[in-house]
Design a protein around this motif. Structure first.
Motif, PDB file in Angstrom:
ATOM      1  N   ALA A 107       0.792   5.060  -0.766  1.00  0.00           N
ATOM      2  CA  ALA A 107      -0.657   5.262  -0.652  1.00  0.00           C
ATOM      3  C   ALA A 107      -1.160   6.073  -1.843  1.00  0.00           C
ATOM      4  N   ALA A 108      -0.400   7.120  -2.180  1.00  0.00           N
ATOM      5  CA  ALA A 108      -0.801   7.939  -3.330  1.00  0.00           C
ATOM      6  C   ALA A 108      -0.790   7.099  -4.602  1.00  0.00           C
ATOM      7  N   TRP A 109       0.175   6.229  -4.712  1.00  0.00           N
ATOM      8  CA  TRP A 109       0.251   5.345  -5.885  1.00  0.00           C
ATOM      9  C   TRP A 109      -0.995   4.475  -5.974  1.00  0.00           C
ATOM     10  N   LEU A 110      -1.419   3.901  -4.823  1.00  0.00           N
ATOM     11  CA  LEU A 110      -2.583   3.019  -4.859  1.00  0.00           C
ATOM     12  C   LEU A 110      -3.833   3.800  -5.246  1.00  0.00           C
ATOM     13  N   VAL A 111      -3.937   5.022  -4.765  1.00  0.00           N
ATOM     14  CA  VAL A 111      -5.095   5.838  -5.125  1.00  0.00           C
ATOM     15  C   VAL A 111      -5.109   6.098  -6.632  1.00  0.00           C
ATOM     16  N   VAL A 112      -3.945   6.497  -7.164  1.00  0.00           N
ATOM     17  CA  VAL A 112      -3.880   6.792  -8.593  1.00  0.00           C
ATOM     18  C   VAL A 112      -4.169   5.527  -9.410  1.00  0.00           C
ATOM     19  N   LEU A 113      -3.639   4.415  -8.938  1.00  0.00           N
ATOM     20  CA  LEU A 113      -3.837   3.154  -9.655  1.00  0.00           C
ATOM     21  C   LEU A 113      -5.314   2.766  -9.667  1.00  0.00           C
ATOM     22  N   TRP A 114      -5.972   3.048  -8.556  1.00  0.00           N
ATOM     23  CA  TRP A 114      -7.410   2.768  -8.440  1.00  0.00           C
ATOM     24  C   TRP A 114      -8.176   3.518  -9.532  1.00  0.00           C
ATOM     25  N   ALA A 156       1.535  -4.752   1.407  1.00  0.00           N
ATOM     26  CA  ALA A 156       2.722  -4.099   1.959  1.00  0.00           C
ATOM     27  C   ALA A 156       2.363  -2.739   2.540  1.00  0.00           C
ATOM     28  N   ALA A 157       1.512  -2.008   1.814  1.00  0.00           N
ATOM     29  CA  ALA A 157       1.137  -0.680   2.303  1.00  0.00           C
ATOM     30  C   ALA A 157       0.380  -0.793   3.618  1.00  0.00           C
ATOM     31  N   ALA A 158      -0.466  -1.830   3.734  1.00  0.00           N
ATOM     32  CA  ALA A 158      -1.206  -2.012   4.985  1.00  0.00           C
ATOM     33  C   ALA A 158      -0.248  -2.327   6.128  1.00  0.00           C
ATOM     34  N   LEU A 159       0.726  -3.195   5.869  1.00  0.00           N
ATOM     35  CA  LEU A 159       1.717  -3.507   6.902  1.00  0.00           C
ATOM     36  C   LEU A 159       2.522  -2.260   7.275  1.00  0.00           C
ATOM     37  N   HIS A 160       2.853  -1.518   6.244  1.00  0.00           N
ATOM     38  CA  HIS A 160       3.625  -0.291   6.406  1.00  0.00           C
ATOM     39  C   HIS A 160       2.878   0.674   7.325  1.00  0.00           C
ATOM     40  N   LEU A 161       1.580   0.833   7.042  1.00  0.00           N
ATOM     41  CA  LEU A 161       0.754   1.717   7.859  1.00  0.00           C
ATOM     42  C   LEU A 161       0.686   1.209   9.295  1.00  0.00           C
ATOM     43  N   ALA A 162       0.493  -0.113   9.421  1.00  0.00           N
ATOM     44  CA  ALA A 162       0.409  -0.692  10.761  1.00  0.00           C
ATOM     45  C   ALA A 162       1.710  -0.453  11.511  1.00  0.00           C
ATOM     46  N   ALA A 163       2.838  -0.547  10.808  1.00  0.00           N
ATOM     47  CA  ALA A 163       4.128  -0.308  11.454  1.00  0.00           C
ATOM     48  C   ALA A 163       4.199   1.123  11.974  1.00  0.00           C
ATOM     49  N   LEU A 164       3.698   2.063  11.175  1.00  0.00           N
ATOM     50  CA  LEU A 164       3.724   3.471  11.599  1.00  0.00           C
ATOM     51  C   LEU A 164       2.823   3.702  12.799  1.00  0.00           C
ATOM     52  N   GLY A 217       0.979  -9.267 -12.756  1.00  0.00           N
ATOM     53  CA  GLY A 217       0.824  -7.841 -12.477  1.00  0.00           C
ATOM     54  C   GLY A 217      -0.174  -7.618 -11.361  1.00  0.00           C
ATOM     55  N   LEU A 218      -1.274  -8.369 -11.398  1.00  0.00           N
ATOM     56  CA  LEU A 218      -2.278  -8.207 -10.349  1.00  0.00           C
ATOM     57  C   LEU A 218      -1.735  -8.670  -9.009  1.00  0.00           C
ATOM     58  N   VAL A 219      -0.932  -9.744  -9.036  1.00  0.00           N
ATOM     59  CA  VAL A 219      -0.277 -10.174  -7.790  1.00  0.00           C
ATOM     60  C   VAL A 219       0.589  -9.030  -7.271  1.00  0.00           C
ATOM     61  N   GLY A 220       1.286  -8.379  -8.186  1.00  0.00           N
ATOM     62  CA  GLY A 220       2.127  -7.247  -7.791  1.00  0.00           C
ATOM     63  C   GLY A 220       1.304  -6.169  -7.106  1.00  0.00           C
ATOM     64  N   VAL A 221       0.160  -5.845  -7.706  1.00  0.00           N
ATOM     65  CA  VAL A 221      -0.689  -4.803  -7.114  1.00  0.00           C
ATOM     66  C   VAL A 221      -1.203  -5.247  -5.746  1.00  0.00           C
ATOM     67  N   GLY A 222      -1.652  -6.509  -5.677  1.00  0.00           N
ATOM     68  CA  GLY A 222      -2.165  -7.033  -4.405  1.00  0.00           C
ATOM     69  C   GLY A 222      -1.095  -6.984  -3.332  1.00  0.00           C
ATOM     70  N   ALA A 223       0.109  -7.435  -3.706  1.00  0.00           N
ATOM     71  CA  ALA A 223       1.191  -7.449  -2.719  1.00  0.00           C
ATOM     72  C   ALA A 223       1.542  -6.021  -2.298  1.00  0.00           C
ATOM     73  N   THR A 224       1.453  -5.082  -3.230  1.00  0.00           N
ATOM     74  CA  THR A 224       1.724  -3.691  -2.869  1.00  0.00           C
ATOM     75  C   THR A 224       0.708  -3.206  -1.841  1.00  0.00           C
ATOM     76  N   ALA A 225      -0.558  -3.579  -2.072  1.00  0.00           N
ATOM     77  CA  ALA A 225      -1.600  -3.158  -1.128  1.00  0.00           C
ATOM     78  C   ALA A 225      -1.344  -3.765   0.246  1.00  0.00           C
TER      79      ALA A 225
END
Ligand code: HEM
Lengths: 323, 542
Positions: free
Chosen positions: A123-130, A87-95, A77-85
């Motif tokens: 991003a909202a998901w990561l904030v809520v998860l935090w 992915a979100a960073a890559l996603h942002l960089a792509a934008l 599960g933590l790997v999942g969260v890490g990978a999501t983070a």
């Protein structure tokens, strides 16, 4: 720069896939008892404490003899969260690289639009998860949505960079589109706990058939329902503002604030459906399930506006970039 | 929320004897109509009713597409037409839904408004007897100032406070209901704004070719089509004239437009004479009208010299066909051609017309049907000449973009040749008459409108947003304090002094209330000495 952005999107999709697999493994291994201490009885803390603020409950690791699979599940599960983070960073960089390459905000066509909406969602998901780590198990559904939507954007909607047509070249573009994108992103995220709640509440009522069993390890139904409401109550005024800003812009660009163009019509429909959700939720005689279904329906109308209207209809808003 | 659901119970029961059936029925229907459930259903109907408006072509937006739909679906279209499916947003059923919804809305907010005003005037209620039953509850040592000190702390935090003997009641969060009422009321204001606009507003579309001869004045006759609200008379249109002096456009290499600007001279009795610029996204705002730039194109200037040596010039706009390169099609008609100057005798079969395709950037080779770029890099005009009776009454200028095909079919008009002309070229026809392509003028497509409801619309939308936020984020809650003598039998370190029992009640969904309650308690205790505070902790734990 443009090619870099394209590559980053591909990497982001891969990272979302990894995240999804991580969450799926956690699900499959199951039996992780990390939720034990999360529902700390806040009321007693206050009654006893007076001045003591309730501390955020820390997840209590399973007791030593607990099977190794519980630890592995948690790790996955933590790997999942890490990978999501990641992915979100890559996603942002792509934008960002896309925006730099185009020399404008990256919201000029449907591809960029979907890419931004999904980023807001994650991003909202990561904030809520935090803030509420106990919601981690929702990650499976969230990453599934991300993989589907971002991959659709890349495979179906992709268009090369072009500058904006003059009609879009206005500061209203930034105001209207950013708020629409933001609200849509929150609605997108909001549909995850909504669907989670629908499955989980069925499960808690003893339903053991297919979609309900998926909810076996989701957080409790009441919490999911509350999160659903919070997200929608947050996004709704932003969406309202965005629609009003759109009308102000339409007045300047097309000479009328509202003309029932297909995009406008569907924005109206979404707005009315979400207002219906807020009403339904505020009415005690309407069951929470029914209210939540309305929220899900609302998201379907948002999707219709995002994809359907660009593809099926032509109107003043046809800047989707697809021919 | 509770307000609405409680209401039926607060209505006095109807008297048993001789119930007036009709009145009861009316009252019941009204109660039904103003219930939240009905509002929900109407909201849903509204959403569903809007869908056909996006699926089917709508007359108000694209009348050509509606006509096309009639051609494509000859069996369905008339039936759909009968139920107003091509004018959904003006149809009886759509209007019925929103009018019912708004009636329901008015019926719903009026009693709530009354209740709310009453609540605003009244004082917070007395503390309940058994405070331990409230969702939040604690006991702490009384601060030195007693109830006065507690009230002071609460007032500083903007609670509404009422002190009754050794009790303090306080309430906060009226903003929620205020916002909610503001929101729902401004929905009505939005509707009124829209209605004002459609009753008292007017609009018209118009092509305006550059040059003083083509100036346009704001009268009903000068519009190809104008829409006047039911309360507007042609004579009410503000008087002003517009002349297009210049039009600039910049395009990318791909042909995509990047920038437009139109320069006009405005004058008239209702407007001071001046020069003004406007463009897409920044309309020209006049006193009682706004002018919007919707499109642009080229008007080829064509000179025809007839058998008697008379020349006439046409600079009719050619309509763009929608491609990137601004390929344009149009008609130059000369119904007054070949009139014998000596006798003034018309020769009705000798009228001339030219249909043409104008290519701002013609390709190097044939076919010359599609322009490659929107600016005039290699302009060419592909003309087809017709001679005969055009089927127009002689002398009607303008507003014809197409040749009357009936005249062609019946042989009254005959094609006499085709030629591609470059700028400045002259073409001599079979009868010795000539046609010259002199150049082009720019034209712009304008929408000219007046919407007297727009200010109201804007203001009510602003109020709507503010109210919505208040409604969604406001939290209504109450707290109660009761100062009681400490129980000496407990042997507590504070025996002899007094204690305060505190209870808190969130009146709306409010997960953060516990935190706020805790902070409030801390603030009340801020005046108490630390020892007493520690004691209070132990005390409260029991
Ligand atoms: C008979 C008609 C209506 C009734 C009885 C009604 C009633 C209410 C009530 C009691 C609330 C408060 C809910 C709460 O505080 O949680 C509310 C909120 C709201 N209403 Fe209405 N309303 C009506 C019509 C409408 C209409 C036509 C709209 C707009 C489409 C609308 C939009 C909203 C919104 C967005 C909220 C905020 C929801 C919230 O505060 O949680 N209402 N309405």
């Amino acid at each position: 720069m443009s090619a870099l952005s394209d590559n980053l999107v591909t990497f982001a999709i891969l990272a979302y896939l990894v995240a999804m697999i991580g969450h799926a493994v956690e699900y499959a291994l199951g039996n992780a008892r990390t939720r034990v201490a999360t529902a700390a009885p806040v009321r007693e803390l206050v009654g006893a404490g007076g001045g003591v603020l309730p501390t955020p409950p820390a997840p209590v690791p399973s007791s030593p003899p607990a099977d190794r699979s519980a630890r592995q599940a948690r790790l996955a599960g933590l790997v999942g969260v890490g990978a999501t983070a990641v992915a979100a960073a890559l996603h942002l960089a792509a934008l960002v690289t896309r925006g730099l390459a185009a020399d404008r905000m990256p919201w000029g066509n449907m591809y960029e639009f979907v890419l931004t909406v999904t980023f807001i969602g994650v991003a909202a998901w990561l904030v809520v998860l935090w803030k509420r780590p106990s919601l981690r198990k929702l990650g499976l559904f969230l990453t599934l949505v991300m993989v589907l939507l971002v991959a659709t954007a890349e495979l179906v909607l992709y268009v090369p960079i072009v500058p904006l047509v003059p009609a879009l070249n206005s500061y209203w573009f930034v105001i209207h589109v950013s708020t629409i994108v933001f609200a849509s992103g929150i609605f997108l995220f909001g549909v995850v706990p909504a669907v989670g709640f629908l499955m989980r509440s069925g499960y808690e009522q003893g339903k053991r058939s297919f979609p309900y069993t998926l909810a076996k390890r989701l957080p409790g139904a009441a919490g999911l329902e509350r999160l659903t409401f919070t997200l929608h109550a947050f996004a709704f005024p932003i969406f309202t503002f965005a629609v009003i800003a759109g009308a102000i812009w339409a007045e300047a660009a097309w000479g009328r604030p509202w003309g029932w163009d297909p995009k406008e019509t569907w924005a109206f429909i979404s707005w009315v459906v979400y207002a219906g959700y807020l009403h339904a939720r505020a009415t005690p005689s309407v069951k929470r399930n029914v209210a939540t279904w309305i929220a899900v329906l609302g998201f379907l109308t948002v999707l219709m506006n995002l994809f359907g209207v660009n593809i099926f209809f032509t109107g003043l808003h046809s800047y989707g970039g697809l021919d | 929320m509770t307000v609405v659901d409680d209401r039926p119970e607060t209505v006095a029961p109807a008297p048993r004897r001789r119930p007036n059936r009709l009145l009861a029925l009316l009252r019941n229907s009204w109660r039904q109509l103003t219930s939240m459930r009905t509002a929900l259903i109407l909201l849903f109907l509204l959403a569903i009713a809007a869908i056909p408006g996006s699926v089917l072509p709508q007359r108000g937006i694209s009348p050509e597409k509606v006509n096309q739909y009639f051609v494509d679906h000859p069996d369905w279209a008339p039936r759909l037409n009968r139920i107003g499916a091509f004018e959904v947003f003006g149809s009886v059923w759509f209007s019925a839904i929103y009018l019912l919804l708004f009636t329901s809305l008015i019926g719903c907010i009026t009693p709530r408004l009354r209740d709310h005003i009453r609540a605003l005037r009244s004082r917070p209620p007395a503390a309940p007897k058994r405070m331990a039953r409230l969702p939040q509850h604690t006991v702490l040592p009384a601060p030195p100032g007693g109830t006065a000190a507690i009230a002071e702390v609460l007032r500083k935090r903007r609670w509404r406070v009422e002190v009754r003997g050794d009790e303090v009641s306080a309430e906060k969060g009226y903003l929620k209901e205020t916002g909610n009422l503001l929101f729902h009321t401004s929905l009505i204001a939005v509707l009124i704004g829209v209605a004002l606009g459609s009753w008292y507003g007017w609009s018209g579309n118009r092509l305006l070719v550059a040059g003083a001869d083509n100036a346009f004045c704001n009268t009903r006759q000068q519009y190809a089509e104008a829409k006047l609200g039911p309360r507007v008379d042609s004579a009410d249109l503000p008087r002003f004239c517009l002349r297009l002096d210049d039009f600039q456009a910049r395009f990318l290499d791909s042909g995509q437009p990047e920038f437009f600007n139109a320069t006009v001279t405005v004058d008239g009795p209702d407007e001071p004479t001046r020069s003004a610029d406007f463009s897409v996204n920044s309309p020209l705002r006049l006193n009682d009208a706004n002018v919007y730039l919707l499109g642009h194109g080229y008007a080829p200037v064509i000179r025809y010299t007839d058998r008697f040596g008379n020349s006439q010039i046409s600079d009719e706009p050619f309509l763009t066909t929608g491609d990137m390169g601004l390929t344009s099609e149009g008609l130059a008609a000369f119904p007054d051609a070949n009139v014998d100057p000596a006798t003034g005798q018309r020769a009705p079969d000798q009228q001339m017309a030219f249909t043409g395709i104008y290519l701002p950037t013609a390709p190097e080779q044939a076919p010359f049907v599609r322009s490659q770029y929107p600016t005039e890099r290699n302009p060419a005009l592909n003309l087809v000449a017709y001679r005969g009776n055009l089927g127009l009454d002689a002398g009607i200028p303008g507003s014809v973009y197409e040749l009357d095909q009936r005249q062609v079919r019946t042989g009254k008009v005959k094609e006499v040749g085709t030629k591609l002309l470059r700028k400045g070229e002259k073409w001599t026809l079979d009868d010795g008459t000539t046609v010259e392509f002199l150049g082009t003028e720019r034209y712009v497509t304008l929408s000219i409108r007046h919407d007297p409801g727009s200010t109201m619309l804007l203001v009510s939308c602003g109020v709507l947003l503010v109210g919505l936020m208040g409604s969604l984020f406001g939290k209504r809650r109450r707290v109660f304090f009761r100062v009681v003598p400490a129980d000496p039998g407990e042997g507590s370190p504070t025996s002899g002094s007094s204690l305060v029992e505190v209870g808190g009640l969130p009146r709306t969904d409010y997960p953060g209330f516990a935190d706020e309650f805790t902070q409030l308690i801390a603030a009340v205790k801020g005046d108490a000495d630390p020892a007493a505070e520690r004691a209070g902790v132990r005390e409260g734990a029991e």
